[in-house]
Design a protein around this motif. Structure first.
Motif, mmCIF file in Angstrom:
data_model
loop_
_atom_site.group_PDB
_atom_site.id
_atom_site.type_symbol
_atom_site.label_atom_id
_atom_site.label_comp_id
_atom_site.label_asym_id
_atom_site.label_seq_id
_atom_site.Cartn_x
_atom_site.Cartn_y
_atom_site.Cartn_z
ATOM 1 N N LEU A 1 0.804 -1.113 -0.091
ATOM 2 C CA LEU A 1 0.171 -0.085 -0.192
ATOM 3 C C LEU A 1 0.781 1.222 0.018
ATOM 4 C CD1 LEU A 1 -1.158 -2.077 2.546
ATOM 5 C CD2 LEU A 1 -3.036 -0.789 2.114
ATOM 6 N N THR A 2 0.478 2.294 -0.630
ATOM 7 C CA THR A 2 1.180 3.453 -0.734
ATOM 8 C C THR A 2 0.007 4.586 -0.471
ATOM 9 O OG1 THR A 2 0.999 3.880 -2.992
ATOM 10 C CG2 THR A 2 2.923 2.715 -2.359
ATOM 11 N N ASP A 3 0.757 5.874 0.139
ATOM 12 C CA ASP A 3 -0.146 7.023 0.250
ATOM 13 C C ASP A 3 0.801 8.127 0.622
ATOM 14 O OD1 ASP A 3 0.478 6.936 3.051
ATOM 15 O OD2 ASP A 3 -1.356 5.811 3.479
ATOM 16 N N GLY A 4 0.356 9.372 0.962
ATOM 17 C CA GLY A 4 0.819 10.398 1.269
ATOM 18 C C GLY A 4 1.995 10.991 0.160
ATOM 19 N N ALA A 5 1.884 10.638 -1.053
ATOM 20 C CA ALA A 5 2.630 11.302 -1.957
ATOM 21 C C ALA A 5 4.066 10.528 -2.248
ATOM 22 C CB ALA A 5 2.936 12.870 -1.874
ATOM 23 N N SER A 6 3.935 9.289 -1.808
ATOM 24 C CA SER A 6 5.177 8.657 -2.029
ATOM 25 C C SER A 6 5.617 8.623 -3.359
ATOM 26 C CB SER A 6 4.949 7.115 -1.632
ATOM 27 O OG SER A 6 4.723 6.902 -0.324
ATOM 28 N N GLU A 7 6.919 8.305 -3.781
ATOM 29 C CA GLU A 7 7.554 8.326 -5.175
ATOM 30 C C GLU A 7 8.664 7.219 -5.251
ATOM 31 O OE1 GLU A 7 9.486 12.115 -4.525
ATOM 32 O OE2 GLU A 7 8.030 13.248 -5.578
#
Length: 467
Positions: free
Chosen positions: A366-372
């Motif tokens: 899962l990814t969130d918070g503007a990960s790059e």
């Protein structure tokens, strides 16, 4: 006259005390200095000095360097888990330099309780070599080869048998916690063996935390050239009594401010590295926020296994289980990622409830918070049962950026459950997600989309930024 002056100066220099301390064998000193350790007796005396006793606080060895001068086989003896000062809320800390000098500490024990711990509060707390490393502590050139098993029974009727699994939330080989205003550093360290605990588990750090006074973007722990050797098992079990699920990470279970460079959870399947958690699991980290991963690799077998039903937010990935506001550059995963959990809820079908499900991904669950993610690659097999399965990422919920990333994957929906399975991403729940020059080679009988399976109502209509 000038000759006499020169001679006088030279004699003064020779007579002056040496500016560099000469290391001395450690023999119970409780003061800053340069020490060497070559025996089990010295090692256990040192860890006891750091930990203290129930009546007396430990010594942090700030401005000190401790250097191993030989391999040490503890033969099952204790180096952590002695009587210690305070309780769970007042752990002892190490803030000096521990230099393994390329040596190995093997076969030590940390799984010992003090008799009548529940009644007296005197808990043999050590579930790692150090309780806490903090404020610029450095651990370098050290190899640990051991098995750490939580032998307490959370279901026992004897409160002493189940005391510390309730109250110590993590275990690791090196340190349970990393914290402090100055980053803790791990350099060129490796772990081989097992960490198994009724709570979160990792090889290096159980949890990296920032204090309220620390800078919001400061590094808490840096790991450079660190990794897992062959034959490693990180097993984070569910605490069924307290209904607390757990996080497993190859190097770090969970934390903020993690900076990992050239770290590895194996390079091929022959390394036989197994990492499984009951909430989140990742080859390098289970959960990471405000963190940076550069040239990290994983060939681990990463699995979600839980006795409790999966809930929203659970997941696992080849490098990280859950990434929030974090950056990944030139990372590579050939990890085998597997999801196995009870059904989330009867009658919840894949497209109407996709945002509520847990997820797995070849790179990140899962990814969130503007990960790059930049220039990252995945080449692996994902097996998904009742969840979101994506070749690169399972579920992305923020303004993430995926640039020049590649996924070459075989994706399996083991139960043919008609849940969400995508070649690159299973579900995109934000209109801010960007996929720039990303490529996919995905196969599998249950593959439902070559690139992205589900776009949430909040996402853009049509294909999601594939160029």
């Amino acid at each position: 006259m000038k000759v006499n002056s020169f001679i006088s100066t030279a004699l003064a220099i020779i007579a002056a005390p040496c500016a560099f301390a000469v290391p001395v064998p450690y023999d119970g000193q409780m003061e800053p200095g340069e020490y060497t350790i070559s025996t089990y007796a010295q090692l256990t005396n040192f860890t006891q000095a750091v930990r203290g006793t129930y009546q007396n606080p430990g010594f942090p060895f700030t401005n000190s360097t401790i250097t191993l001068t030989a391999d040490i086989d503890c033969n099952g003896g204790i180096i952590a888990g002695h009587e210690r000062h305070g309780n769970y809320y007042d752990p002892s800390s190490f803030s000096g330099v521990f230099d393994g000098a390329g040596h190995t500490i093997r076969n030590y024990s940390v799984n010992v309780k003090k008799a009548n711990a529940y009644e007296t509060g005197q808990v043999s707390y050590g579930l790692a070599m150090f309780d806490v490393v903090r404020d610029g502590a450095v651990i370098r050139n050290l190899k640990l080869d051991t098995t750490i098993i939580d032998r307490a029974d959370p279901t026992s009727s004897n409160p002493d048998d189940r005391y510390y699994p309730f109250d110590a939330p993590c275990a690791a080989a090196f340190a349970m916690y990393a914290e402090g205003a100055n980053a803790v550093t791990f350099e060129n360290c490796t772990f081989k063996g097992m960490v198994s605990y009724h709570g979160s588990a990792a090889a290096f750090i159980g949890k990296a935390t920032r204090n309220p006074a620390d800078a919001p973007d400061s590094a808490v722990v840096t790991l450079t050239g660190c990794g897992l050797a062959k034959y490693v098992n990180i097993h984070a079990q569910t605490n069924t009594v307290k209904s607390v699920k757990s996080v497993a990470g190859g190097l770090v279970a969970e934390g903020v401010g993690i900076v990992a460079t050239d770290c590895s959870a194996g390079t091929s399947s022959e390394d036989q590295i197994w990492i499984d958690g009951a909430s989140l699991a990742g080859g390098i980290a289970g959960r990471a926020a405000d963190s940076t991963f550069t040239r990290c690799t994983s060939a681990a077998n990463v699995a979600y296994q839980s006795e409790m039903p999966a809930v929203s937010g659970d997941g696992c990935g080849g490098i990280v289980g859950h990434a929030s506001n974090s950056t990944f550059r030139n990372c590579a995963s050939c990890a085998s990622v597997t999801w196995s959990s009870p059904v989330i809820a009867e009658g919840w079908w894949r497209r109407t409830a996709a945002r509520s499900f847990s997820a797995i991904g070849g790179m990140a669950g899962l990814t969130d918070g503007a990960s790059e993610f930049y220039d990252c690659t995945v080449s692996n097999t994902l097996s998904c049962v009742y969840g979101l399965g994506g070749g690169f990422v399972g579920w992305t919920a923020g303004a993430e950026t995926f640039s020049n990333c590649t996924a070459v994957v075989t994706v399996k929906d083991e139960e043919h459950s008609q849940y969400v399975v995508g070649g690159f991403a299973a579900s995109v729940a934000s209109s801010g997600a960007r996929f720039i020059d990303c490529t996919v080679e995905a196969t599998g009988d249950d593959l439902k989309s070559g690139f992205v399976d589900v776009q949430d109502a909040y996402a853009e209509a049509g294909p999601v930024g594939t160029n």
